[in-house]
Design an enzyme around this catalytic site. Structure first.
Site, mmCIF file in Angstrom:
data_model
loop_
_atom_site.group_PDB
_atom_site.id
_atom_site.type_symbol
_atom_site.label_atom_id
_atom_site.label_comp_id
_atom_site.label_asym_id
_atom_site.label_seq_id
_atom_site.Cartn_x
_atom_site.Cartn_y
_atom_site.Cartn_z
ATOM 1 N N CYS A 90 0.817 -1.224 0.000
ATOM 2 C CA CYS A 90 0.000 0.000 0.000
ATOM 3 C C CYS A 90 0.844 1.264 0.000
ATOM 4 O O CYS A 90 0.308 2.368 -0.024
ATOM 5 C CB CYS A 90 -0.953 -0.044 1.169
ATOM 6 S SG CYS A 90 -1.917 -1.583 1.129
ATOM 7 N N GLU A 134 -0.450 6.075 13.433
ATOM 8 C CA GLU A 134 -0.061 7.192 12.572
ATOM 9 C C GLU A 134 -0.321 8.538 13.249
ATOM 10 O O GLU A 134 0.417 9.503 13.026
ATOM 11 C CB GLU A 134 -0.831 7.116 11.245
ATOM 12 C CG GLU A 134 -0.377 8.167 10.223
ATOM 13 C CD GLU A 134 -1.162 8.113 8.912
ATOM 14 O OE1 GLU A 134 -2.149 7.362 8.843
ATOM 15 O OE2 GLU A 134 -0.755 8.825 7.977
ATOM 16 N N PHE A 167 1.999 -3.204 3.903
ATOM 17 C CA PHE A 167 2.349 -4.526 4.435
ATOM 18 C C PHE A 167 3.810 -4.804 4.088
ATOM 19 O O PHE A 167 4.254 -4.583 2.954
ATOM 20 C CB PHE A 167 1.501 -5.616 3.772
ATOM 21 C CG PHE A 167 0.143 -5.815 4.396
ATOM 22 C CD1 PHE A 167 -0.271 -5.082 5.489
ATOM 23 C CD2 PHE A 167 -0.718 -6.770 3.872
ATOM 24 C CE1 PHE A 167 -1.519 -5.284 6.064
ATOM 25 C CE2 PHE A 167 -1.978 -6.989 4.436
ATOM 26 C CZ PHE A 167 -2.379 -6.243 5.535
ATOM 27 N N LYS A 169 -9.352 8.077 2.077
ATOM 28 C CA LYS A 169 -9.808 6.681 1.952
ATOM 29 C C LYS A 169 -11.225 6.508 2.493
ATOM 30 O O LYS A 169 -11.904 5.549 2.158
ATOM 31 C CB LYS A 169 -8.864 5.738 2.704
ATOM 32 C CG LYS A 169 -7.509 5.544 2.036
ATOM 33 C CD LYS A 169 -6.704 4.461 2.745
ATOM 34 C CE LYS A 169 -5.330 4.277 2.129
ATOM 35 N NZ LYS A 169 -4.353 5.299 2.580
ATOM 36 N N HIS A 215 -9.732 1.898 -0.028
ATOM 37 C CA HIS A 215 -8.277 1.744 -0.034
ATOM 38 C C HIS A 215 -7.846 1.220 -1.400
ATOM 39 O O HIS A 215 -8.138 0.077 -1.752
ATOM 40 C CB HIS A 215 -7.867 0.779 1.077
ATOM 41 C CG HIS A 215 -6.388 0.750 1.325
ATOM 42 N ND1 HIS A 215 -5.486 1.452 0.546
ATOM 43 C CD2 HIS A 215 -5.658 0.118 2.275
ATOM 44 C CE1 HIS A 215 -4.267 1.233 1.003
ATOM 45 N NE2 HIS A 215 -4.339 0.435 2.044
ATOM 46 N N HIS A 255 -2.358 8.121 5.882
ATOM 47 C CA HIS A 255 -2.524 6.781 5.333
ATOM 48 C C HIS A 255 -3.846 6.170 5.807
ATOM 49 O O HIS A 255 -4.554 5.527 5.035
ATOM 50 C CB HIS A 255 -1.351 5.888 5.744
ATOM 51 C CG HIS A 255 -1.456 4.501 5.219
ATOM 52 N ND1 HIS A 255 -1.417 4.226 3.876
ATOM 53 C CD2 HIS A 255 -1.635 3.301 5.846
ATOM 54 C CE1 HIS A 255 -1.557 2.919 3.694
ATOM 55 N NE2 HIS A 255 -1.700 2.342 4.865
#
Lengths: 408, 80
Positions: A163, A314, A396, A332, A337, A303
């Site tokens: 991502c 975050e 990831f 998002k 996403h 994010h």
């Protein structure tokens, strides 16, 4: 800091919110959700039956014969890249192909082709497998096709950092221009794997929202009721250009890509570092690379994917690396996403936030997590003068990328 | 038994589907690569579709001999 200035001169996108940048941005500012119930037959058996699918089908843009030899992720990458190229006014400028590069990635690549062709292999045998299978499934396919369409000869690169891919592709584009290897780089990300396998896989990880009855409310970063991300498809492309090159041809400049920070957690294959240490280092590096301090960053496109575990780390990171002052948002909440495309599409949102002096909203933030102690543009777009904005993308594998854009 | 005209028009249908070739351009003297712009990967698709449509086997070592539409028509006519 580098002494080579890099600017953004073109934008392109096809997303769940619109088939181009203008419609996507309008939808974001209006707080519209692109998340819908899946209507495919296979969805019925899944625990997750919602997704953010493209607003405009590639078949409306690319003619049939061409489309049948492109994976969907390749097709939409080409659509976004063509828009960005035209937007930058590069058509017919006689750009030296040896000074044009491509940095364009995907999180998952052509998995849809792989799975579809495997179905054919099983049912009809090897002779029926399409001769286009390999160029359609290879993860460098989107970058390669863009390179072919625009004749890029300065190097074609395909990022794969889950991502964080889209943002890392922009960061590499910045490096390529700073290093002197190219004057113009087509950079971005793409993702298109609306197929039961990734749904089943992510659902098995319990990473996706199962708010199947209220699709538009399913992506709700930082809200107490968040229960996972919403899988989306889309592509975003950005034309990065050496500033003096853009100036010499009288190009319109959206923003400077002033700095980038790339780090890795070295921690876990899926869990982000709970204290966001890698994210903090990425953000701090990006700010330093831009020659700024945290106080200069007025806005962060975060994010924040709407997962219970990921969103709050975050917040700690932004507070530490940037400060408590920036107005933050997670687009998002509207786009879902977009995985490998997220960093590119969200960079476009950050760039347009600078241009239009407005932060797009985070929708569905009805009941904020108590640990959310930063100013979010909740529900409605927020007017804000922005000299510098940051985009965060984490993936990831422990990939962390922060980008800093500034007003030209 | 299909006639040469029927085989040609069957190939034209396949060429349109696979490679976007205008059926009006398909004639026996036309070269697949030079005249009809069919690339090597599309040619593989044409062969597999033609095998199915006409109930023939076209081995890979034969494909290189099929330069023109007429070559393919003759092969299919002789083998189906």
């Amino acid at each position: 800091m580098s002494n080579v200035d890099v600017v953004v001169t073109g934008l392109g996108a096809t997303t769940p919110l619109g088939g181009d940048v203008a419609s996507t941005w309008d939808a974001m500012l209006a707080g519209r959700s692109g998340v819908r119930a899946l209507t495919q037959e296979w969805a019925a058996q899944l625990t997750v039956r919602i997704a953010a699918e493209l607003a405009v089908e590639p078949s409306e843009v690319i003619e049939r014969v061409r489309l049948r030899r492109l994976d969907r992720s390749e097709a939409i990458a080409l659509i976004a890249a063509k828009q960005a190229w035209a937007d930058a006014g590069l058509e017919g400028t006689g750009l030296d192909p040896e000074r044009l590069g491509v940095s364009f990635g995907s999180g998952i690549g052509g998995a849809q082709t792989l799975l579809n062709q495997d179905d054919i292999l099983e049912a009809q045998g090897p002779r029926k497998v399409s001769p286009h299978t390999v160029p359609m499934l290879m993860p460098n396919g989107p970058a390669a096709w863009i390179g072919i369409d625009f004749g890029a000869q300065a190097g074609v690169h395909a990022m794969a950092s889950a991502c964080a891919t889209g943002a890392e592709a922009l960061a590499l584009g910045l490096d390529i221009i700073r290093s002197g290897r190219a004057d113009v780089v087509i950079a971005g990300g793409t993702e298109a794997v609306i197929h039961p396998l990734p749904f089943a896989g992510f659902a098995s990880m319990r990473a996706m929202s199962t708010r199947n009855d209220e699709p538009e409310k399913a992506s709700r970063p930082w809200d107490k009721g968040r229960d996972g991300f919403v899988f989306g498809e889309g592509s975003g492309a950005v034309i990065l250009e050496r500033a003096d090159h853009a100036k010499a041809r009288g190009a319109r400049v959206y923003a400077r890509l002033a700095g980038a920070g790339i780090t890795s957690d070295g921690y876990d294959i899926v869990q982000p570092d709970p204290e966001c240490k890698g994210g903090i280092r990425a953000m701090s590096k990006a700010i330093r690379d831009a020659g700024l301090t945290g106080a200069d960053i007025a806005h962060v496109n975060a994010h924040a994917t709407s997962t219970p575990a990921g969103d709050m780390g975050e917040i700690i990171g932004i507070r530490t690396a940037v400060g408590s002052h920036p107005v933050i948002t997670s687009t998002k909440s509207m786009s879902g996403h977009l995985l490998g495309a997220a960093g590119a599409v969200e960079s476009i949102a950050a760039i347009l936030a600078i241009r239009d002096s407005v932060v797009p909203p985070t929708i569905n933030l009805d009941d904020p997590d108590e640990r959310l102690d930063l100013d979010v543009a909740a529900h409605k777009a927020r007017p804000l003068e922005i000299h510098a904005a940051m985009n965060n993308s984490f993936g990831f594998g422990g990939h962390n990328v922060a980008l800093v854009f500034t007003r030209p | 038994m299909a006639t040469r005209e029927e085989i040609t028009s069957g190939l034209a249908e396949i060429l349109e589907e696979v490679a976007g070739v205008n059926p009006d351009d398909v004639a026996e003297e036309k070269s697949f690569t030079d005249d009809l712009d069919v690339d090597s990967l599309s040619m593989v698709e044409v062969v597999v579709a033609a095998e199915e449509k006409f109930g023939v086997k076209i081995p890979d070592n034969e494909v290189q001999n099929l330069k023109t539409v007429g070559d393919a028509v003759s092969y299919i006519e002789a083998n189906h």
